[in-house]
Design a protein around this motif. Sequence first.
Motif, PDB file in Angstrom:
ATOM      1  N   LEU A 145      33.305  53.926  25.419  1.00 51.55           N
ATOM      2  CA  LEU A 145      32.229  54.170  26.387  1.00 51.55           C
ATOM      3  C   LEU A 145      32.734  53.972  27.815  1.00 51.55           C
ATOM      4  N   VAL A 146      33.514  52.922  28.037  1.00 54.62           N
ATOM      5  CA  VAL A 146      34.103  52.690  29.363  1.00 54.62           C
ATOM      6  C   VAL A 146      34.936  53.890  29.781  1.00 54.62           C
ATOM      7  N   ASP A 147      35.760  54.362  28.860  1.00 52.45           N
ATOM      8  CA  ASP A 147      36.629  55.500  29.141  1.00 52.45           C
ATOM      9  C   ASP A 147      35.817  56.759  29.415  1.00 52.45           C
ATOM     10  N   MET A 148      34.777  56.977  28.606  1.00 54.96           N
ATOM     11  CA  MET A 148      33.953  58.178  28.772  1.00 54.96           C
ATOM     12  C   MET A 148      33.254  58.184  30.130  1.00 54.96           C
ATOM     13  N   TYR A 149      32.619  57.069  30.493  1.00 56.76           N
ATOM     14  CA  TYR A 149      31.910  57.017  31.774  1.00 56.76           C
ATOM     15  C   TYR A 149      32.883  57.154  32.948  1.00 56.76           C
ATOM     16  N   LYS A 189      35.690  58.796  33.006  1.00 54.67           N
ATOM     17  CA  LYS A 189      36.160  60.175  33.098  1.00 54.67           C
ATOM     18  C   LYS A 189      35.055  61.153  33.473  1.00 54.67           C
ATOM     19  N   ARG A 190      33.822  60.698  33.483  1.00 54.70           N
ATOM     20  CA  ARG A 190      32.723  61.517  33.994  1.00 54.70           C
ATOM     21  C   ARG A 190      32.385  61.156  35.433  1.00 54.70           C
ATOM     22  N   GLY A 191      33.186  60.247  36.029  1.00 58.45           N
ATOM     23  CA  GLY A 191      32.952  59.860  37.421  1.00 58.45           C
ATOM     24  C   GLY A 191      31.887  58.802  37.594  1.00 58.45           C
ATOM     25  N   ALA A 192      31.311  58.290  36.495  1.00 64.12           N
ATOM     26  CA  ALA A 192      30.264  57.260  36.562  1.00 64.12           C
ATOM     27  C   ALA A 192      30.921  55.887  36.459  1.00 64.12           C
ATOM     28  N   ILE A 193      31.719  55.548  37.475  1.00 62.26           N
ATOM     29  CA  ILE A 193      32.536  54.342  37.412  1.00 62.26           C
ATOM     30  C   ILE A 193      31.690  53.060  37.426  1.00 62.26           C
ATOM     31  N   GLU A 194      30.557  53.083  38.103  1.00 66.28           N
ATOM     32  CA  GLU A 194      29.699  51.895  38.135  1.00 66.28           C
ATOM     33  C   GLU A 194      29.106  51.613  36.754  1.00 66.28           C
ATOM     34  N   LEU A 236      29.619  48.356  34.197  1.00 65.10           N
ATOM     35  CA  LEU A 236      28.526  47.628  33.547  1.00 65.10           C
ATOM     36  C   LEU A 236      28.807  47.436  32.059  1.00 65.10           C
ATOM     37  N   VAL A 237      29.279  48.499  31.405  1.00 63.87           N
ATOM     38  CA  VAL A 237      29.622  48.409  29.988  1.00 63.87           C
ATOM     39  C   VAL A 237      30.771  47.421  29.799  1.00 63.87           C
ATOM     40  N   PHE A 238      31.785  47.521  30.661  1.00 69.71           N
ATOM     41  CA  PHE A 238      32.950  46.634  30.563  1.00 69.71           C
ATOM     42  C   PHE A 238      32.540  45.173  30.712  1.00 69.71           C
ATOM     43  N   ASP A 239      31.716  44.880  31.711  1.00 66.30           N
ATOM     44  CA  ASP A 239      31.302  43.493  31.959  1.00 66.30           C
ATOM     45  C   ASP A 239      30.425  42.943  30.843  1.00 66.30           C
ATOM     46  N   SER A 240      29.737  43.839  30.115  1.00 66.44           N
ATOM     47  CA  SER A 240      28.851  43.381  29.029  1.00 66.44           C
ATOM     48  C   SER A 240      29.617  43.083  27.740  1.00 66.44           C
ATOM     49  N   SER A 259      41.544  50.762  30.198  1.00 67.75           N
ATOM     50  CA  SER A 259      40.586  51.843  30.449  1.00 67.75           C
ATOM     51  C   SER A 259      39.847  51.629  31.765  1.00 67.75           C
ATOM     52  N   MET A 260      39.442  50.386  32.012  1.00 67.88           N
ATOM     53  CA  MET A 260      38.688  50.100  33.229  1.00 67.88           C
ATOM     54  C   MET A 260      39.581  50.182  34.467  1.00 67.88           C
TER      55      MET A 260
END
Length: 435
Positions: free
Chosen positions: A105-109, A111-116, A120-124, A135-136
């Motif tokens: 999920l971190v990688d997908m977001y 690569k879609r430019g939704a870095i914020e 959030l996924v990474f921190d959770s 990935s992050m």
Amino acid sequence: MTAVVNMYAKCRRIEEARRMFDRMPERDLVAWNAIVAGYAQNGMAERALEMVIRLQKDGRKPDSVTLVSALPACANVGSLKIGKTVHAFAMKAGFDSLVNVSTALVDMYSKRGAIETARLVFDSMRLKNVVSWNSMIDGYGQNGDAEEAWRLFEKMKRSSVKPNDITFLSVLSACGHSGLVQEGKKYFAGMKEDYGLEPNMDHYGCMVDLLGRAGRLHEAWDFIQKMPISPGISVYGAMLGACKIHKNVKLGEEAAQRLFELEPDEGGYHVLLANIYAAASMWEDVARVRTMMEKKGLQKTPGYSSIDLKNEMHTFYSGSTDHPQSQKIYTRLARLIDEIKAVGYVPDGDSLHDVEEDVKEQLLGTHSEKLAIAFGLINTTPGTSLQIRKNLRVCNDCHEATKFISQVTGREIIVRDMQRFHHFKNGQCSCGDYW
């Protein structure tokens, strides 16, 4: 039979993998996952997602392996909405607590430019492995935030997870995208000194790219000469690209000659060398390279830009008129060019050589990025951000024009080219005009 499907897919013979899959009298979830992963790994994201839908119609329930295979496909096709749908399914099924799913999920977001959202996924994540950190960190680098990339790397070093060679590749790439030369040199040295990791060809390529982009071409060339391993395509390719940026003919010729020997059938290197000659008005050499390409049957890769609208991908080539809304697109684009000229935009024709000025402006005005942006403005409501994908590097003129377009329209425009993301907002780009 599932093993054979997997074998063919990994050998990039995906059609044979599919024929074997279709011949199976029974298919369990492992078989479905094999074909989903096969399509995703072979760059056929749409087909991968189609198979995820089909496996559910077949009465199968996706598991964490399915999601990990499908999420990279979501990063490469369609709108972010598809990826969010997969994310919602993962949460509902309880798979989002798994390290491999959360990392995907971190990688997908990212690569879609939704870095914020990626952060959030990474921190959770309660547990993070080295792939999660990588990935992050890579996500920040690709999205133009090198400082956050190395801050996260420093945080990783304080954690219980030890960096690996991919970590350093991500950090070096982030430094290269932002011109952090001293930081990059420090991290490159620290690979072996602090962690006992031997740099590979990709690390050396990153260092040449880092030095070359910063204009330190002779230092980059000296670095290549002193490499303990024989320089490969990534190294000389980075050098040639830097020579084009800084218009260095001599070193460009040296790098190009090495590339012609290593990969004689790649037309892109010939085009780069021809462009270097053209920038120096060396027209006989331009003609010589073009003749060489003709004799070898080499062609330039055509540039195109894509934009997703309501889960349908619309692709544009420079000057193309085959889209159903072409007339509206060109009308809106003409008005848009007038609007940005009024606030300071001046067409940059340096990338076009041996062409009259009025023709230059006409050619620049119909580049694929601009057509995709005009289409997006026509078909979305004011304030909606636009996401554009470009298969090549964004040209200087389109980069400058898009900054002005973001200013006059009040839109955020995210362009993902072959090297990185550009987030255009309020007349500025996240790359700081360094790419």
